[in-house]
Design an enzyme around this catalytic site. Structure first.
Site, short mmCIF file in Angstrom:
data_model
loop_
_atom_site.label_atom_id
_atom_site.label_comp_id
_atom_site.label_asym_id
_atom_site.label_seq_id
_atom_site.Cartn_x
_atom_site.Cartn_y
_atom_site.Cartn_z
N GLU A 72 31.37 83.50 -60.03
CA GLU A 72 30.05 84.08 -59.76
C GLU A 72 29.94 84.60 -58.33
O GLU A 72 29.19 85.55 -58.07
CB GLU A 72 28.94 83.06 -60.04
CG GLU A 72 28.77 82.72 -61.53
CD GLU A 72 29.68 81.61 -62.02
OE1 GLU A 72 30.61 81.20 -61.27
OE2 GLU A 72 29.48 81.15 -63.16
N PHE A 134 21.59 68.79 -68.55
CA PHE A 134 22.93 69.32 -68.36
C PHE A 134 22.87 70.70 -67.70
O PHE A 134 22.15 71.58 -68.15
CB PHE A 134 23.68 69.41 -69.70
CG PHE A 134 25.04 70.04 -69.57
CD1 PHE A 134 26.04 69.40 -68.82
CD2 PHE A 134 25.32 71.26 -70.14
CE1 PHE A 134 27.29 69.98 -68.68
CE2 PHE A 134 26.57 71.85 -69.99
CZ PHE A 134 27.56 71.20 -69.26
N GLN A 135 23.60 70.87 -66.64
CA GLN A 135 23.66 72.12 -65.87
C GLN A 135 22.30 72.56 -65.34
O GLN A 135 22.04 73.75 -65.17
CB GLN A 135 24.34 73.25 -66.67
CG GLN A 135 25.83 72.98 -66.86
CD GLN A 135 26.63 74.17 -67.34
OE1 GLN A 135 26.10 75.04 -68.03
NE2 GLN A 135 27.90 74.22 -66.99
N LYS A 184 15.56 78.88 -70.64
CA LYS A 184 16.13 79.29 -71.92
C LYS A 184 15.04 79.57 -72.95
O LYS A 184 15.15 80.51 -73.74
CB LYS A 184 17.09 78.20 -72.41
CG LYS A 184 18.21 78.77 -73.25
CD LYS A 184 19.32 77.75 -73.47
CE LYS A 184 20.38 78.33 -74.40
NZ LYS A 184 21.46 77.36 -74.65
N MET A 497 42.14 85.47 -36.51
CA MET A 497 41.09 85.43 -35.51
C MET A 497 40.91 84.01 -34.96
O MET A 497 40.71 83.80 -33.77
CB MET A 497 39.77 85.95 -36.09
CG MET A 497 38.68 86.14 -35.07
SD MET A 497 39.12 87.30 -33.74
CE MET A 497 38.55 88.85 -34.45
#
Lengths: 582, 178
Positions: A72, A134-135, A184, A497
């Site tokens: 993502e 969940f999630q 949802k 760097m």
């Protein structure tokens, strides 16, 4: 491919023909809203809580192109690259929980670099909110400080309004990222769909009213100046004010320096352009901030990398700050004249009142400084005759061979500074880099997005070996979606760097900066992307030609000098005029 | 120099708006010493009154960053002499102490009042500035103070007229920001 044949897309047409609003699911409303906002490309990754939206997307594949990324974070950077090159709003999809938290880096990056982006996340059903389902994660709470706006939608009928506001907020005023979190149940629920674009929010004034008084004060300061200096920031590009800025500079003969994100607003070969500001910018524009008597800062926020020690910054100058975001005015540098406005109308008004002037002697000072930098640094960087390959000569060749017309997408570190210093940008919005956040791993996914946003342009990603390994899985996306980006890895087998700072400020104690790298060409081959590795000076020119001539994605690994340093350099926190050439 | 300031913020009525405001103080390490919020005379517009110990310079920047938020109408920093303000305290005292000493005089002299009396305790209410309210604790201590609680600050700005006219104009506009 399937297309839904139930109703025409425009609700007002549907209204006329059927005299009713269509009853559709929240998920379908998300997709239709995106189409109403002109979205044709989405970067995303499905998962449980966003499955209804992906299901709705299935019916609109002929109108909306979904790019399946491999992480993502890649979706957010791709959306950023898309937005930065095309000027349109970038869109990313992710599921709840880990999908949503993986957006965080990209959101923060887009917030710092004022990039218009709308992220849509799925969320657990409203009844489960707060139960550690969940999630489930509180993505609204997490992203509050790194989004311009965010909203959770728990009812289908609220979706069109939220989407309309999201796009309006993301693209208006100082642009920024917006997140819309949709539960949802709201995705599944049905309602009478109607879409109205948002054009006004009563507590939000994206475009401040231009004060003629401030413009007159600014003009008077400029007309009295002996050594005026324009600092061109990202806001010039965002406002589409490039031509106005150049016209002002030409009329009053004012040199223009650019911030990292302002690069490409003014062609590098323009006679008034004097180079990049900041820690690794050019010698002249940094040194001469110390001498300027009027500084005209346009669409920039005086980042500490630009100012160095603020206490000693522009000691002899009156500061005119043209800036759309009131919170940036007087935040770092006190403005003698604050022009709180969109850059383009402000500059256009200013040009009317600024007198033609001749600052030949002042411009000569920049040219003398340029010569000094060229003799001490640039010549040996750009045209080395012996030793290992240098980053700068690779950038010079790419710049020459693309005629400065490619979209250059850089990552973060030495290669970024070298690319920004030596690529000779010709057209606006061709510099895509992670400036404020300095997000390693930005450029591979951002380059994908930039290519999707401007398919007619050559897009070249310049990436360090460390950065590449942060998001290299997007090679799979590039292959799957056949995105023709050119990938150049400047490999010094170091986190260059950090190593440079360790050398200069930590007594060469190279703590955890040396890298034992994979065979990058073999890695690319594993993703079905052709490539080549170059180590010798005599091979580099032909290899770049081969890369640019190749149809489709190509990876070129260039092994460069292992312990090279980027100069000029200003040590962090030191006065910007103490810039060192070696 | 650090001193006490009052910050007022006018907002839309939205879930999470308190969080959006307070994280901006958090980022700069400024401790909020009191926070009061309620709907204004304009339906749908809320006013936050926040007291902090900080510097004017810092707070001017904080207020700019608060105003940048989409659902904020305006935010202001006020010096002590720019606001009329008040706080409210409640003091719970054992009823037995009613018979000891001269509590009636204490209540009269301090412009306090009794809200309720039960067999076990009674509750005194007093409004004022923080110092007066905490001074009153000391005066009540001999009578057996059971509990003390105090509100945050409510404040009215002395020069607020023009802004409130602007707010009233907003009232005629669509408040929907969902």
């Amino acid at each position: 491919m399937q297309q839904k044949d139930v109703l025409p897309m425009k609700p007002e047409i549907a209204d006329k023909q059927l005299a009713v609003k269509p009853v559709i699911t929240g998920s379908e409303a998300v997709i239709r809203s995106l189409i109403e906002e002109g979205v044709d490309t989405i970067f995303g990754y499905p998962g449980g809580a966003i499955m209804p939206i992906y299901d709705a997307l299935y019916d609109f594949q002929d109108q909306v192109h979904h790019i399946l990324v491999r992480h993502e974070q890649g979706a957010t950077h791709a959306a950023q690259g898309y937005a930065r090159s095309s000027g349109k709003v970038g869109v990313a999809f992710a599921t709840s929980g880990p999908g949503a938290t993986n957006l965080v880096t990209g959101l923060a990056d887009a917030y710092m670099d004022s990039t218009p982006m709308v992220c849509i996340t799925g969320q657990v059903a409203a009844a489960l909110l707060g139960t550690d389902a969940f999630q489930e994660t509180d993505v609204i709470g997490i992203t509050m400080p790194i989004t311009k706006w965010n909203i959770q939608v728990t009812r289908p009928e609220d979706i069109p309004g939220a989407m309309a506001k999201a796009f309006y907020i993301a693209r208006s005023g100082r642009p920024g990222p917006v997140l819309v979190d949709i539960t949802k149940n709201a995705q599944f629920g049905e309602f009478e769909y109607e879409y109205k674009k948002c054009e006004y929010i009563r507590s939000y004034r994206p475009i401040p009213e231009l004060s003629q008084e401030a413009v007159s004060e600014a003009a008077a300061l400029i007309n009295s100046a002996k050594k005026p200096f324009i600092l061109c920031g990202h806001g010039v590009l965002l406002s589409g004010a490039e031509k106005a800025l150049i016209a002002l500079a030409e009329k009053a003969q004012i040199p223009i320096g650019s911030t990292l994100l302002g690069l490409s607003a003014v062609p590098v070969d323009h006679p008034m352009y004097v180079g990049m500001l900041g820690m690794h910018g050019n010698y002249g524009p940094n040194m001469l901030t110390g001498e300027a008597d009027v500084v005209i800062a346009v669409g920039m926020r005086f980042d500490d990398r630009v100012t160095g020690d603020v206490g000693t910054y522009v000691p002899n100058a009156k500061v005119i700050h043209i800036e759309i975001d009131a919170a940036e005015i007087n935040k770092i540098v006190k403005a003698d004249v604050a022009v709180h406005a969109d850059a383009k109308p402000a500059l256009e008004a200013l040009i009317q009142q600024v007198n033609p002037a001749d600052h030949t002697a002042w411009l000569e000072e920049f040219r003398a400084a340029d010569k000094k930098e060229y003799d001490k640094v640039q010549h040996r960087e750009l045209y080395p005759q012996e030793g290992e390959l240098k980053m700068a000569e690779v950038i010079r060749l790419i710049s020459e061979k693309t005629k400065g017309e490619a979209v250059l997408v850089t990552d973060v570190g030495q290669h970024q500074m070298v690319a920004s210093r030596y690529y000779r940008f010709k057209n606006p919005n061709t510099n895509v880099t992670s400036g404020g956040m300095g997000t390693m791993g930005f450029s591979l996914p951002a380059a994908m997005g930039a290519k999707m946003g401007t398919p007619e342009k050559e897009v070249v990603a310049i990436i360090g070996d460390g950065c590449f390994q942060m998001t290299l899985q997007e090679l799979a996306t590039i292959h799957q979606s056949q995105i023709g980006v050119k990938i150049v890895i400047l490999n010094n087998n170091f986190l260059g760097m950090v190593r440079q700072w360790q050398q200069l400020f930590f007594d060469r104690r190279y703590s955890s900066t040396e890298m034992v790298n994979p065979d990058f060409v073999q890695v690319a081959k594993g993703f079905y992307i052709p490539g080549k590795k170059v180590t010798a000076r005599e091979d580099i020119s032909a290899a770049i030609d081969e890369m640019l001539a190749h149809q489709g994605a190509y990876l070129l690994e260039v092994v460069v000098e292992k312990e090279d340093n980027v100069f000029p350099m200003v040590p962090a926190g030191a006065p910007i005029t103490t810039i060192r050439l070696e | 120099m650090q001193k006490e300031y009052t910050v007022t913020v006018y907002t839309e009525d939205r879930i999470g708006i308190t969080n959006r405001i307070t994280i901006i103080f958090t980022r700069r390490g400024i401790n909020i010493t009191s926070l009061t919020t309620a709907e204004t005379e304009i339906p749908g517009v809320y006013k936050f009154v926040i007291t902090v110990m900080s510097t004017r310079e810092k707070l001017d920047k904080v207020v700019g960053q608060i105003e940048r938020l989409i659902e904020i109408h305006r935010a202001f920093v006020h010096e002590e002499d720019e606001v009329v303000y008040q706080e409210l305290a409640l003091y719970k005292i054992s009823t037995r102490s009613l018979h000891t000493g001269d509590i009636e005089r204490l209540i009269r002299e301090n412009n306090a009042r009794i809200l309720t009396i039960t067999a076990e305790y009674f509750v005194i209410e007093k409004t004022g500035h923080q110092q007066e309210l905490t001074d009153f604790i000391k005066k009540l201590e001999p009578y057996g103070l059971i509990e003390y609680t105090k509100s945050g600050r409510v404040a009215i700005v002395k020069w607020s007229r023009r802004f409130h006219e602007h707010l009233k104009e907003l009232h005629t506009q669509d408040a929907d920001i969902s």
